[in-house]
Design an enzyme around this catalytic site. Structure first.
Site, short mmCIF file in Angstrom:
data_model
loop_
_atom_site.label_atom_id
_atom_site.label_comp_id
_atom_site.label_asym_id
_atom_site.label_seq_id
_atom_site.Cartn_x
_atom_site.Cartn_y
_atom_site.Cartn_z
N TYR A 118 5.16 -21.60 27.30
CA TYR A 118 5.92 -20.32 27.10
C TYR A 118 5.36 -19.22 27.65
O TYR A 118 3.94 -19.37 27.56
CB TYR A 118 6.55 -20.26 25.57
CG TYR A 118 7.23 -21.32 25.19
CD1 TYR A 118 8.63 -21.09 25.22
CD2 TYR A 118 6.88 -22.33 24.54
CE1 TYR A 118 9.48 -22.15 24.69
CE2 TYR A 118 7.67 -23.58 24.01
CZ TYR A 118 9.00 -23.26 24.15
OH TYR A 118 9.66 -24.35 23.69
N VAL A 119 5.71 -18.03 27.91
CA VAL A 119 5.15 -16.90 28.21
C VAL A 119 5.96 -15.55 27.54
O VAL A 119 7.00 -15.52 27.16
CB VAL A 119 5.32 -16.37 29.64
CG1 VAL A 119 4.50 -15.18 30.10
CG2 VAL A 119 4.83 -17.68 30.68
N ASP A 178 3.78 -22.47 45.89
CA ASP A 178 4.96 -22.10 45.35
C ASP A 178 5.47 -20.75 45.54
O ASP A 178 5.84 -19.88 44.63
CB ASP A 178 5.26 -22.56 43.79
CG ASP A 178 6.43 -22.81 43.27
OD1 ASP A 178 7.54 -22.83 43.97
OD2 ASP A 178 6.54 -22.48 42.00
N PHE A 198 5.29 -26.29 31.26
CA PHE A 198 3.89 -25.87 30.76
C PHE A 198 4.07 -25.44 29.38
O PHE A 198 2.98 -25.39 28.48
CB PHE A 198 3.42 -25.05 31.65
CG PHE A 198 4.04 -23.70 31.72
CD1 PHE A 198 3.43 -22.80 30.97
CD2 PHE A 198 4.89 -23.50 32.92
CE1 PHE A 198 4.39 -21.33 30.81
CE2 PHE A 198 5.68 -22.20 32.99
CZ PHE A 198 5.37 -21.34 31.70
N LEU A 257 9.23 -13.97 27.65
CA LEU A 257 9.55 -13.58 28.69
C LEU A 257 10.15 -14.92 29.71
O LEU A 257 10.85 -14.77 30.67
CB LEU A 257 8.19 -13.23 29.61
CG LEU A 257 7.63 -11.78 29.11
CD1 LEU A 257 6.48 -11.52 29.76
CD2 LEU A 257 8.87 -10.72 29.13
N GLY A 258 9.43 -15.93 29.55
CA GLY A 258 9.74 -17.10 30.36
C GLY A 258 9.41 -18.62 29.88
O GLY A 258 8.72 -18.65 28.76
N GLN A 259 9.74 -19.59 30.12
CA GLN A 259 9.49 -20.88 29.66
C GLN A 259 9.82 -22.03 30.88
O GLN A 259 10.45 -21.69 31.69
CB GLN A 259 10.40 -21.32 28.45
CG GLN A 259 11.57 -21.58 28.80
CD GLN A 259 12.43 -21.78 27.47
OE1 GLN A 259 12.99 -21.20 26.59
NE2 GLN A 259 12.72 -23.21 27.06
N GLY A 260 8.72 -22.94 30.64
CA GLY A 260 8.92 -24.08 31.84
C GLY A 260 8.45 -25.31 30.85
O GLY A 260 7.94 -25.53 29.86
#
Length: 416
Positions: free
Chosen positions: A56-57, A167, A54, A49-52
């Protein structure tokens, strides 16, 4: 106060789940690493779903059929450790229909994972700014504004100590199938004692949404969140993004561009040039005037002159007049104050400070990993919807990127 993250740290190994001390007060479920790996098909890219910075999701399906979003900390990521600590400390305190809720967690050796409810309809950023998306109708915009305002008011005024999100942005407002808003991503959140007027901290957040006093000094308060929410309201009103190189405010913020138009709208009832042209005047005029009044009040330069989120909620519900919201401040004419709010400084000085701040952050990003400014929908938990077809627009770079070396990349692919 909750137990500190050091109390959660395990020296164990293997893939078993380890439970935090009972003093932490967790009521959610514990999962083993194996269970979460199975739920995500081995944390496959199809479920990403997402990454950053931190980690992964991933989207996952539990044995009982419940769909979840599983946030996995990148092993050895110092910034991710801090974000994980913040989320664990904050999320156990919050229970509200307009906040993303925690389902459970896993602590297994060096692995740290949080399991959240899955919100199926992507983000406000995607619906407002995604390439090729249909125009979001006014009733949906109003509903999302009110829901997210209620979630933020709960954090500020119903949690003790209060929680400052730090945020707030369109990418962190998730939308469910009924177009109800849920505020997400508490990785940067701060707990603030009621006696504190502000918390001095490193500046982290997203360009275009940062309150001026926070960006210039690191002095954080709940009014910093209020400013960021005002920027979100401006997005709902105008259809523009805070940083949009296709628009006239390429070098200046959307807030500064909007100030004279907000004043004109509130003083003369003229919405031309401010309201999203894609709406084709299909909106409730009184509701639009109300949202404009809220946005103007939230983005005042002076933090102490911004309203509380509970006042914003009442105004959006039609239970507080613009005059009460303004409290004697002429719309569009609030003064600009320094971080101590004891002396004035000019709009030009403020703009120069923000440009220097942005330049410093972008230089730091380039030094870290040669990062470009191109980015797309950036929520941790939004559903995969757009990257594979080239959808998604530029979103503001985050100052947390300075330390993480990350961008908000196009993370929405085809739904699985």
């Amino acid at each position: 106060m909750p137990t500190h993250y050091s109390d959660l740290t395990s020296t164990g190994s293997g893939y078993g789940s380890e439970k935090p001390p009972s003093t932490f007060g967790f009521s959610e479920s514990t999962f083993t690493y194996e269970e979460l790996a199975m739920a995500t098909n081995g944390f496959s890219n199809q479920n990403l779903l997402g990454q950053g910075g931190f980690g992964y999701v991933h989207k996952g399906i539990l044995p009982n059929g419940k769909v979840v979003a599983i946030k996995q900390l990148k092993v050895g990521s110092g910034q991710g450790e801090r974000e994980f600590q913040a989320e664990v400390e904050v999320i156990n305190r919050v229970h509200h229909r307009h906040l993303v809720s925690l389902v459970g967690y896993c602590i297994s050796g060096a692995q740290r994972l949080l399991v959240y409810e899955f919100v199926s309809n992507s983000t406000l950023e995607f619906h407002l700014h995604g390439k090729g998306r249909p125009t979001m109708a006014w009733p949906m915009r109003m509903k999302i504004a009110l829901g997210s305002a209620k979630g933020l008011a709960y954090l500020h005024e119903d949690c003790h100590p209060k929680i400052i999100h730090r945020d707030i942005k369109a990418a962190n407002i998730l939308i469910d199938e009924n177009f109800e808003a849920k505020v997400a991503d508490f990785g940067l959140a701060k707990l603030a004692l009621d006696t504190d007027t502000h918390v001095s901290t490193r500046v982290m957040g997203t360009f275009g949404y940062l309150a001026p006093e926070y960006a210039s000094s690191g002095k954080l308060s709940d009014k910093s969140d209020v400013f960021s929410f005002g920027v979100v309201l401006l997005e709902l009103i105008t259809g523009h993004q805070p940083i949009d190189k296709t628009h006239s405010f390429t070098d200046d913020s959307m807030v500064e561009w909007a100030r004279p138009l907000l004043a004109q709208a509130l003083e003369k009832g003229k919405f031309d040039g401010l309201v999203d042209a894609r709406l084709q005047n299909d909106y409730n005029t009184s509701e639009m005037a109300c949202m404009i009044a809220c946005a103007a009040a939230c983005v005042r330069h002076s933090g102490r002159r911004r309203p509380k989120m509970s006042q914003v909620v009442r105004a959006l519900e039609g239970n507080l007049s613009p005059d009460e919201l303004n409290e004697g401040v002429i719309p569009g004419h609030s003064m600009i104050y320094s971080s101590s709010e004891s002396t004035q400084y000019s709009t030009q000085e403020y703009k120069q400070d923000m440009m220097k701040f942005r330049k410093l952050a972008l230089e730091s990003q380039e030094l870290d990993q040669g990062i470009s400014e191109t980015s797309g929908p950036s929520s941790d938990f939004g559903q995969n919807q757009s990257a594979s077809s080239g959808e998604g627009q530029q979103s503001g770079q985050t100052t947390q990127d300075i330390e993480q070396g990350r961008t908000n990349k196009d993370i929405f692919g085809k739904s699985s």
